[in-house]
Scaffold this active site. Structure first.
Site, PDB file in Angstrom:
ATOM      1  N   SER A 119       0.840  -1.192   0.000  1.00 35.10           N
ATOM      2  CA  SER A 119       0.000   0.000   0.000  1.00 35.10           C
ATOM      3  C   SER A 119       0.884   1.254   0.000  1.00 35.10           C
ATOM      4  O   SER A 119       1.759   1.392  -0.872  1.00 35.10           O
ATOM      5  CB  SER A 119      -0.946  -0.036   1.209  1.00 35.10           C
ATOM      6  OG  SER A 119      -1.909   0.966   1.152  1.00 35.10           O
ATOM      7  N   ARG A 154     -11.925   6.458  10.208  1.00 36.35           N
ATOM      8  CA  ARG A 154     -11.572   5.043  10.211  1.00 36.35           C
ATOM      9  C   ARG A 154     -12.668   4.187   9.597  1.00 36.35           C
ATOM     10  O   ARG A 154     -12.384   3.207   8.896  1.00 36.35           O
ATOM     11  CB  ARG A 154     -11.288   4.581  11.639  1.00 36.35           C
ATOM     12  CG  ARG A 154     -10.748   3.161  11.736  1.00 36.35           C
ATOM     13  CD  ARG A 154      -9.458   3.015  10.958  1.00 36.35           C
ATOM     14  NE  ARG A 154      -8.762   1.778  11.270  1.00 36.35           N
ATOM     15  CZ  ARG A 154      -7.701   1.342  10.617  1.00 36.35           C
ATOM     16  NH1 ARG A 154      -7.213   2.046   9.602  1.00 36.35           N
ATOM     17  NH2 ARG A 154      -7.106   0.213  10.957  1.00 36.35           N
ATOM     18  N   ASP A 182      -8.978  -6.309  -4.650  1.00 28.86           N
ATOM     19  CA  ASP A 182      -8.552  -5.016  -4.101  1.00 28.86           C
ATOM     20  C   ASP A 182      -9.014  -3.921  -5.049  1.00 28.86           C
ATOM     21  O   ASP A 182      -8.430  -3.711  -6.107  1.00 28.86           O
ATOM     22  CB  ASP A 182      -7.030  -5.005  -3.947  1.00 28.86           C
ATOM     23  CG  ASP A 182      -6.500  -3.711  -3.333  1.00 28.86           C
ATOM     24  OD1 ASP A 182      -7.298  -2.787  -3.084  1.00 28.86           O
ATOM     25  OD2 ASP A 182      -5.280  -3.630  -3.106  1.00 28.86           O
ATOM     26  N   HIS A 200      -8.199  -5.032  -0.174  1.00 24.66           N
ATOM     27  CA  HIS A 200      -6.897  -4.401   0.030  1.00 24.66           C
ATOM     28  C   HIS A 200      -6.165  -4.976   1.233  1.00 24.66           C
ATOM     29  O   HIS A 200      -4.938  -5.070   1.244  1.00 24.66           O
ATOM     30  CB  HIS A 200      -7.084  -2.888   0.194  1.00 24.66           C
ATOM     31  CG  HIS A 200      -5.800  -2.117   0.244  1.00 24.66           C
ATOM     32  ND1 HIS A 200      -4.859  -2.180  -0.761  1.00 24.66           N
ATOM     33  CD2 HIS A 200      -5.300  -1.274   1.186  1.00 24.66           C
ATOM     34  CE1 HIS A 200      -3.824  -1.407  -0.442  1.00 24.66           C
ATOM     35  NE2 HIS A 200      -4.067  -0.852   0.740  1.00 24.66           N
ATOM     36  N   ASP A 201      -6.900  -5.380   2.251  1.00 24.58           N
ATOM     37  CA  ASP A 201      -6.287  -5.931   3.458  1.00 24.58           C
ATOM     38  C   ASP A 201      -5.533  -7.233   3.215  1.00 24.58           C
ATOM     39  O   ASP A 201      -4.808  -7.696   4.101  1.00 24.58           O
ATOM     40  CB  ASP A 201      -7.353  -6.176   4.530  1.00 24.58           C
ATOM     41  CG  ASP A 201      -7.528  -4.985   5.460  1.00 24.58           C
ATOM     42  OD1 ASP A 201      -6.764  -4.008   5.320  1.00 24.58           O
ATOM     43  OD2 ASP A 201      -8.429  -5.030   6.314  1.00 24.58           O
TER      44      ASP A 201
END
Length: 378
Positions: free
Chosen positions: A153, A223, A319, A352-353
């Protein structure tokens, strides 16, 4: 996951008196950088791997802190003896970036020129600035050239910047789930998150420390927005679907009705307890600014003409924040420059994680690549 933990670790604080010239034209100094290292530097000083962190991570890449439960490093599943990045073979370095809230000089520290906490007066940072500061860490450790620089990232952007601006100091560049710049959509997500923080009444123009408050409402919303973008639609559907928290509709517009709402609020609450609001603004803006092709009229191939490293890029099919198409743009630029590049597009459901998780195919790719690097060490 194979391999063992590096065990209990202790961070080090490195002090730098010489000011760091920043991309903005400002300078910062004196300053401190908090680091951790794992493994042993070999006699040739040729086995160092720098791990660059993303938005809310830090120097604490692997291992645990003595007496602290749940203190595993953010990439502990990857880094350690016998793991994909094997600390029996490599000397691994984690550096907390300037502007962070985990030990390196940042907005929560006192500005020596004024005697006040920096707050919003802390200078704007860029990926370039972080990489320049990391280069000073290598100088301090007596490391002239990295066996590899690795990041996912925003960390992947730093890895790319290393290869572009310090080509003689990088043998391999490993950039995971990253992009050559942020799309307009990504900048938009960051801006909404920043506005949530800045418009919180407890923000006080970034000088909330002096008021003894924290803009927790803004941090929570920021968040929550981030978490929506880190997960794929499939993972959200599988984990939460349309499940109700109480099993029945409550007919409320403000109470939690769905499990996904409960999850997002939990993540927001947790984040607001440990992360600094000014740090969030600084790091998301550094993400926005990263664009190596900008100085070359948007020509990414021209931007990569300075690179000399061998590259591994990896992306994940689900992602959508840093999609495989963005990694393929980088691969094309590398191929245009006849550079050595390997590319893995991994069919993982996690969004994405995924770059933080223990997917066996993903870790298999990294393990094989580090085996290749180890085989070429002096």
């Amino acid at each position: 996951m194979t391999g063992r933990s590096v065990g209990d670790v202790t961070p080090q604080d490195l002090q730098f008196d010489e000011p760091l010239q920043l991309r903005s034209g400002a300078s910062l100094g004196p300053y401190a950088l908090r680091i951790e290292t794992y493994g042993q530097l070999n006699s040739a000083r040729s086995n160092a791997v720098l791990v660059c962190h993303a938005l809310n991570a830090s120097h604490h890449v692997a291992g645990t802190y003595a007496g602290q439960a749940k203190s595993e490093g953010w990439w502990d599943n990857l880094v350690g003896p016998g793991k994909a990045l094997d600390t029996d073979r490599f000397f691994v370095i984690g550096v907390n970036n300037l502007g962070s809230c985990f030990g390196s000089t940042g907005p929560m520290h006192v500005n020596p020129a004024t005697g006040r906490v920096w707050g919003a007066d802390f200078p704007v940072m860029t990926v370039h600035d972080w990489v320049d500061a990391q280069a000073r860490v290598l100088d301090r450790l007596g490391i002239q050239k990295l066996a590899a620089v690795l990041g996912g990232s925003l960390g992947g952007m730093q890895a790319l910047d290393w290869a572009l601006r310090y080509p003689e100091r990088v043998e391999h560049c490993i950039a995971i789930a990253t992009a050559p710049n942020l799309s307009a959509q990504n900048i938009a997500f960051n801006e909404v998150a920043r506005r949530a923080i800045v418009t919180d009444p407890d923000f006080h123009g970034g000088h909330f420390y002096e008021h003894g408050v924290v803009p927790k409402r803004g941090l929570r919303v920021a968040r929550m927005i981030g978490h929506i973008t880190y997960l794929s639609d499939d993972v959200m559907a599988e984990k939460f679907g349309r499940e109700l928290k109480s099993g029945e509709l409550g007919y409320s517009t403000q109470d939690i009705e769905f499990q996904i709402e409960s999850y997002l609020r939990y993540q927001g609450d947790k984040f607001s307890e440990y992360f600094d609001a000014n740090t969030y603004l600084l790091i998301t803006r550094a993400l926005d600014y990263f664009d190596p092709a900008r100085e070359f009229g948007g020509d990414l191939s021209a931007a990569f003409a300075s690179a000399r490293a061998k590259f591994l890029l990896a992306s994940f099919t689900t992602d959508w924040r840093f999609s495989p198409a963005r990694s393929r743009e980088i691969v094309k630029a590398l191929v245009d420059n006849r550079l050595d590049v390997s590319y893995a597009e991994i069919d993982a459901p996690h969004g994405h994680d995924a770059f933080l998780l223990d997917d066996p195919r993903y870790h298999g790719v990294l393990r094989a690549y580090f085996e290749r690097i180890a085989g070429g060490l002096a």
